[in-house]
Design an enzyme around this catalytic site. Structure first.
Site, PDB file in Angstrom:
ATOM      1  N   ASN A  42      13.031   5.857   4.486  1.00 31.08           N
ATOM      2  CA  ASN A  42      11.738   5.419   5.015  1.00 31.08           C
ATOM      3  C   ASN A  42      11.968   4.036   5.626  1.00 31.08           C
ATOM      4  OD1 ASN A  42       9.148   4.565   5.551  1.00 31.08           O
ATOM      5  ND2 ASN A  42       8.335   4.986   3.515  1.00 31.08           N
TER       6      ASN A  42
ATOM      7  N   LYS B 260      13.409   1.861   2.574  1.00 32.98           N
ATOM      8  CA  LYS B 260      13.323   2.438   1.239  1.00 32.98           C
ATOM      9  C   LYS B 260      14.157   3.716   1.241  1.00 32.98           C
ATOM     10  CE  LYS B 260       8.546   0.920   0.384  1.00 32.98           C
ATOM     11  NZ  LYS B 260       7.158   1.395   0.111  1.00 32.98           N
TER      12      LYS B 260
ATOM     13  N   ARG C 262      11.271   9.834   6.993  1.00 38.66           N
ATOM     14  CA  ARG C 262       9.824   9.761   7.153  1.00 38.66           C
ATOM     15  C   ARG C 262       9.530   9.216   8.551  1.00 38.66           C
ATOM     16  NH1 ARG C 262       5.668   5.116   5.710  1.00 38.66           N
ATOM     17  NH2 ARG C 262       3.720   6.264   5.949  1.00 38.66           N
TER      18      ARG C 262
ATOM     19  N   ASN D 186      -3.080   0.773  -1.232  1.00 38.53           N
ATOM     20  CA  ASN D 186      -3.530  -0.295  -0.350  1.00 38.53           C
ATOM     21  C   ASN D 186      -4.053   0.310   0.949  1.00 38.53           C
ATOM     22  OD1 ASN D 186      -3.859  -3.174   0.146  1.00 38.53           O
ATOM     23  ND2 ASN D 186      -2.267  -2.923   1.688  1.00 38.53           N
ATOM     24  N   GLY D 187      -3.351   1.322   1.440  1.00 36.72           N
ATOM     25  CA  GLY D 187      -3.899   2.214   2.451  1.00 36.72           C
ATOM     26  C   GLY D 187      -4.543   3.381   1.722  1.00 36.72           C
TER      27      GLY D 187
ATOM     28  N   ARG E  69      -7.794  -3.028   5.427  1.00 32.89           N
ATOM     29  CA  ARG E  69      -8.359  -2.380   6.609  1.00 32.89           C
ATOM     30  C   ARG E  69      -9.831  -2.050   6.381  1.00 32.89           C
ATOM     31  NH1 ARG E  69      -3.695   1.945   6.451  1.00 32.89           N
ATOM     32  NH2 ARG E  69      -1.904   0.638   6.937  1.00 32.89           N
TER      33      ARG E  69
ATOM     34  N   GLY F 155      -1.449   4.489  -5.923  1.00 32.67           N
ATOM     35  CA  GLY F 155      -1.517   3.389  -6.873  1.00 32.67           C
ATOM     36  C   GLY F 155      -2.857   3.180  -7.538  1.00 32.67           C
TER      37      GLY F 155
ATOM     38  N   GLU G 152      -4.179   6.669  -9.229  1.00 35.96           N
ATOM     39  CA  GLU G 152      -3.489   7.067 -10.452  1.00 35.96           C
ATOM     40  C   GLU G 152      -3.739   6.114 -11.618  1.00 35.96           C
ATOM     41  OE1 GLU G 152       0.676   7.633  -9.581  1.00 35.96           O
ATOM     42  OE2 GLU G 152       0.171   8.618  -7.680  1.00 35.96           O
TER      43      GLU G 152
ATOM     44  N   GLU H 174       5.978  11.442  -2.516  1.00 33.07           N
ATOM     45  CA  GLU H 174       6.249  11.668  -1.101  1.00 33.07           C
ATOM     46  C   GLU H 174       7.739  11.857  -0.835  1.00 33.07           C
ATOM     47  OE1 GLU H 174       3.449   9.359   1.636  1.00 33.07           O
ATOM     48  OE2 GLU H 174       3.310   8.220  -0.237  1.00 33.07           O
TER      49      GLU H 174
END
Length: 403
Positions: free
Chosen positions: A10, A17, A94, A214-215, A244, A333, A336, A387
Site C-alpha cells: 500500500n 505499508k 492497493r 479517520n476516514g 473531512r 478503528g 471496532e 483489507e
C-alpha cells in the site's frame, strides 16, 4: 500452485505499508511500515510474525520508493522471506481509484498502468503514489505477476440511479463525474464476514456496513453486491470524518470564494483537512472527544452529536434502499473500538429492529461478534476489517485462475 505467498503493498505519497501472507492458511509472515520517505528522518518498522520474532526499526534517510522497497526486501530476506523466494507467488497492490474501467482485481501490464495514470485527475492524492509503488515493485521483480486491487471496484455494482449525480449528463461524462465510492476492499471483506457470522451465504444477506475510521464510509450491500455507498467522486462525500466535512451544500464553496475570498486550494484544504471532527472541536481522536464529553465539554459533545446524526441518517437511508436489512456491521478503528458510537448510532431505531445489548457492546475483542440482544430482528455486529487479507485473497485467486 507451489508458490503460495503474496506480498501486499500500500504505497502512499511518502510511505509504504506492507504485509506478507501465506495463502495456504491466510497466515501473516511479516508486516511493516516505511514512513517519511524522502526525509532525513525516514523510518522503517518491520515485524516478523513467525517464531515470535521481535520488531526491528531503522531510522535513516530513505530517498524514494525504490530505496524503500529495497529496504523492505532486505528486512524480509533477514527473516528468510526475501523477494527472490520461489514461494512468492505475486505482489498485490492497493490502488485507490479504478474509475469505471476496473471492476475486479487486474493483472498489471503497460495498458493497466496507463489507465491508472489517466485516472489521476479524479484521484490526485492517491493514484500517483500507487503508481510509484507499482513501477518500483515491477522493476525489482519484473518476472513476478503483480495485481492491482482497486478501492472503487466493489462499488461498481451500484445502479446508475445511485452512481450518477443529477447534473448535465454530457458535462458529467466528459469529466468522468460520478459516484465511485472508496474503502471497497473493507466493505467487501466485512459484508462477507458478517454473512459468515450469521451462518448464511453472502447472497442471502443484506448488510449495512459502517467503516468508521479517520476516514469513514457507509455502504448498502444487497446479496453480496454494493447498491449504494456514501463516498462519491472523491472520499470527501458522505459521513462526518476525522478531518473531512462529508455531505455539504455545494454552494458553501461558492460562498467561500465570493464572500470569503478563499482560493480553490484553500477550500480544498479546509474541507479535507480542517473540517469534520477536528474542525468542530479541535480533536479527531474519538477517545479524546469522549474524554472531553465526560468532563462536560460542550464543544466536544456537539461534535459527537453531529457525527452521530449524520451516521444515523445514513443507516436510515440505506435501510430504505435495501428494503430488508439483516445486519448492521461496524468496522475500522472507531467502529471496532468505540462502544459509545455504536450505542448512539442505533439509539431510537428500535422500530427498525435495531438495538445493542449494553454488556455485549462493552466487550472488546479481535473476533467478529454480535452486540445485539438475543432474538433481535436485525443483527448488529462488530466485524474487524482486514483489507490486506482481502487484497491478498483477491490477488491469489486471480493468479491461480491465470495459471
Amino acid at each position: 500452485m507451489t508458490a503460495t505467498r503474496v506480498l501486499v503493498l500500500n504505497s502512499g505519497s511518502s510511505s509504504v505499508k506492507y504485509q506478507l501472507l501465506d495463502m495456504r492458511d491466510s497466515s501473516r509472515l511479516a508486516m511493516g511500515l516505511v514512513e517519511r520517505i524522502g526525509e532525513e528522518t525516514s523510518r522503517l518498522k518491520h515485524t516478523p510474525l513467525t517464531d515470535g520474532g521481535a520488531s526491528r526499526e531503522r531510522t535513516e534517510p530513505i530517498a524514494d520508493h525504490e530505496a524503500a522497497l529495497k529496504a523492505v526486501a532486505e528486512e524480509l530476506a533477514e527473516d528468510g522471506l526475501g523477494l527472490d523466494s520461489p514461494e512468492l507467488a505475486a505482489i498485490g497492490h492497493r490502488v485507490v481509484h479504478g474509475g469505471q474501467s476496473f471492476t475486479r482485481p487486474t493483472l498489471i501490464d503497460s495498458a493497466v498502468l496507463a489507465e491508472i495514470e489517466r485516472l489521476i485527475p479524479v484521484a490526485p492524492l492517491h493514484n500517483p503514489a500507487n503508481l510509484t509503488g507499482i513501477r518500483t515493485a515491477r522493476a525489482l521483480r519484473p518476472d513476478l505477476p503483480q495485481v492491482a486491487v482497486f478501492d472503487t471496484a466493489f462499488h461498481t455494482t451500484m445502479p446508475e440511479s445511485a452512481a450518477r449525480y443529477a447534473i448535465d449528463v454530457e458535462t458529467a461524462d466528459a469529466h468522468r463525474i460520478r459516484r465511485y465510492g472508496f474503502h471497497g476492499t473493507s466493505h467487501a471483506y466485512v459484508s462477507r464476514a458478517t454473512a459468515e457470522l450469521l451462518g448464511k451465504d453472502p447472497s442471502e444477506v443484506n448488510v449495512i456496513v459502517l467503516h468508521l475510521g479517520n476516514g469513514a464510509s457507509a455502504s448498502a450491500v444487497e446479496g453480496g453486491r454494493c447498491v449504494d455507498t456514501s463516498m462519491g467522486l472523491t472520499p470527501l462525500e458522505g459521513l462526518v470524518m476525522g478531518t473531512r466535512s462529508g455531505d455539504m451544500d455545494p454552494a458553501v464553496i461558492f460562498h467561500l470564494m465570493r464572500v470569503g475570498g478563499m482560493s480553490t486550494d484553500e477550500i480544498d484544504t479546509l474541507l479535507n483537512k480542517k473540517s469534520g471532527l477536528i474542525g468542530l472541536c479541535g480533536d479527531n481522536d474519538m477517545r479524546e472527544i469522549r474524554r472531553r464529553i465526560d468532563e462536560g465539554d460542550e464543544r466536544a459533545k456537539l461534535a459527537f452529536d453531529i457525527y452521530i446524526h449524520r451516521l444515523k441518517k445514513y443507516i436510515g437511508a440505506y435501510y430504505a434502499v435495501l428494503g430488508r436489512v439483516d445486519a448492521v456491521a461496524f468496522t475500522a478503528g472507531v467502529g471496532e473500538n468505540a462502544a459509545p458510537v455504536r450505542e448512539a448510532a442505533v439509539a431510537g431505531l428500535e422500530g427498525l429492529g435495531l438495538a445493542v445489548d449494553g454488556d455485549l457492546n462493552a466487550v472488546r475483542g479481535d473476533a467478529p461478534r454480535l452486540i445485539s440482544p438475543a432474538g433481535a430482528r436485525v443483527a448488529v455486529a462488530v466485524v474487524p476489517t482486514d483489507e490486506e487479507l482481502e487484497i491478498a485473497a483477491q490477488t491469489y485467486a486471480l493468479i491461480e485462475k491465470n495459471i
